[in-house]
Design a protein around this motif. Structure first.
Motif, short mmCIF file in Angstrom:
data_model
loop_
_atom_site.label_atom_id
_atom_site.label_comp_id
_atom_site.label_asym_id
_atom_site.label_seq_id
_atom_site.Cartn_x
_atom_site.Cartn_y
_atom_site.Cartn_z
N LYS A 99 0.82 -1.21 0.00
CA LYS A 99 0.00 0.00 0.00
C LYS A 99 0.85 1.25 0.00
CE LYS A 99 -0.76 -0.19 5.05
NZ LYS A 99 -0.31 -1.58 5.27
N TYR A 100 2.15 1.12 0.26
CA TYR A 100 3.04 2.26 0.28
C TYR A 100 3.85 2.39 -1.01
CZ TYR A 100 2.01 1.94 5.26
OH TYR A 100 1.37 1.88 6.47
N ALA A 103 4.17 5.95 -1.84
CA ALA A 103 4.28 6.87 -0.71
C ALA A 103 5.61 7.59 -0.66
CB ALA A 103 4.06 6.11 0.60
N GLU A 117 1.13 11.53 -2.52
CA GLU A 117 0.23 10.51 -1.98
C GLU A 117 0.60 10.14 -0.55
OE1 GLU A 117 -0.88 5.89 -3.05
OE2 GLU A 117 -0.98 7.41 -4.63
N THR A 121 -1.82 10.43 2.67
CA THR A 121 -2.07 9.27 3.52
C THR A 121 -1.77 9.60 4.97
OG1 THR A 121 -1.50 7.75 1.72
CG2 THR A 121 -1.41 6.88 3.95
N TYR A 125 -3.78 8.15 8.18
CA TYR A 125 -3.16 7.01 8.85
C TYR A 125 -1.74 7.37 9.28
CZ TYR A 125 -6.98 4.72 6.38
OH TYR A 125 -8.21 4.38 5.89
N GLN A 129 1.43 4.73 9.15
CA GLN A 129 2.37 4.88 8.04
C GLN A 129 3.79 5.13 8.56
OE1 GLN A 129 1.83 7.04 4.02
NE2 GLN A 129 2.70 8.61 5.34
#
Length: 265
Positions: A99-100, A103, A117, A121, A125, A129
Motif C-alpha cells: 500500500k506504500y 508513498a 500521496e 495518507t 493514517y 504509516q
C-alpha cells in the motif's frame, strides 16, 4: 494515479537517506528518558528499565546510505510476514506493505521524501504509516551496518515475538510460562557464518511524521524495549534502536543510536 510501469520505475530509483548518530543525540535521548521517568514518578509509577550507556554509531557505519523505495518496502514485507501465525495472515501482511508503493519519491541526486500521496495518507493514517515505513528504513540500515561490521556473514531479520514464543507465553492465548514483562524488542538480527557461533542483536524501531524531539522520546522508549532481552550475562547483549523521521515536508532522515557491546569482537 501512475500506471504500473511508472510506479515500478520509481520504486527502483535509489535516493539518499540522511542518517544521524552522535554524542549530542545520545545526550538528548538520555534527557528524554529522565524526563519521562520524572513524569512516571509523579504518577507513582516505577521508572522504566532502560539500556544503560547509549552509544552513537561510528560515522563510517552509517554514511553513504542510499536506498530504493522498493528495498525499504521489501524489507518491511519480509520483516512482518512471520509476525503473525498462519500462512494466510502472513501473506496478507506481506502484500499489505505494498500500500506504500507510491508513498515515497526521490532520485539519485536528491534525498528520499514523502510523495504527494504519502503526505495525503499521513493525514488519515499518520501513526500507522510512520511506524511501518520506519521498520523498512530501520532494518535496511541495520543490515547495512551489520554487513559492514561483519563482512562475509549472513544477516537475517526475525520478528522477536516469533522467537520468544518458543519459550514464553506472550499473550493470554499462548501456552507456557509467562514472560512477565510487557516491554520487548520488535526484531532480532542474527549475524552468522557457517562454522561460527551466531551473534544476536535485539532491535527496536519506531517512526514519526514529526521532528527530532519526537525521535528523542522514541529512542528513549526503544531503549526500554531492547533492555528486556539479555543473552548470556546482563548488559552484554549488543542492541540497535532506531527512530525514523518522515516529515510531511522535506527529506526523510533515519536516526539511529547504538547501544554498548562490550563482548563483540
Amino acid at each position: 494515479m501512475k500506471n504500473a510501469a511508472a510506479v515500478l520505475t520509481d520504486l527502483s530509483q535509489p535516493s539518499n537517506v540522511a542518517t544521524h548518530s552522535s554524542i549530542a543525540l545520545v545526550g538528548s535521548v538520555d534527557a528524554a528518558g529522565a524526563e519521562e521517568d520524572g513524569k512516571r514518578k509523579e504518577k507513582e509509577l516505577d521508572a522504566l528499565r532502560r539500556k544503560p550507556m547509549l552509544q552513537a554509531l561510528a560515522t563510517k557505519e552509517v554514511s553513504s546510505f542510499r536506498l530504493a523505495p522498493w528495498t525499504a518496502l521489501h524489507t518491511l514485507a519480509r520483516a512482518v510476514t512471520l509476525a503473525r501465525r498462519g500462512a494466510g495472515r502472513g501473506l496478507a501482511e506481506h502484500w499489505g506493505s505494498l500500500k506504500y508503493n507510491q508513498a515515497l519519491t526521490g532520485d539519485s541526486g536528491a534525498y528520499m521524501r514523502l510523495s504527494a500521496e504519502g503526505r495525503e495518507t499521513a493525514d488519515y493514517y499518520k501513526a500507522l504509516q510512520s511506524d511501518e515505513l520506519g521498520i523498512g528504513f530501520a532494518l535496511s540500515l541495520a543490515k547495512q551496518i551489520l554487513n559492514r561490521r561483519y563482512p562475509q556473514h549472513v544477516v537475517s531479520i526475525v520478528p522477536a515475538d516469533t522467537s520468544l514464543r518458543a519459550g514464553w507465553a506472550l499473550t493470554s492465548r499462548d501456552k507456557g510460562p509467562r514472560a512477565g514483562y510487557r516491554y520487548r524488542p520488535r526484531f532480532f538480527a542474527e549475524v552468522w557464518k557457517p562454522g561460527e557461533p551466531s551473534r544476536v542483536f535485539p532491535i527496536e524501531s519506531k517512526g514519526n511524521h514529526s521532528n527530532a524531539a519526537t525521535s528523542h522520546d522514541q529512542l528513549a522508549s526503544a531503549s526500554a524495549h531492547v533492555e528486556a532481552v539479555h543473552i548470556g550475562s546482563w548488559n552484554e547483549t549488543p542492541s540497535l534502536v532506531f527512530s525514523t523521521e518522515l516529515p510531511v515536508d522535506g527529506p526523510s532522515p533515519s536516526t539511529p543510536c547504538m547501544l554498548p557491546e562490550e563482548t563483540a569482537d
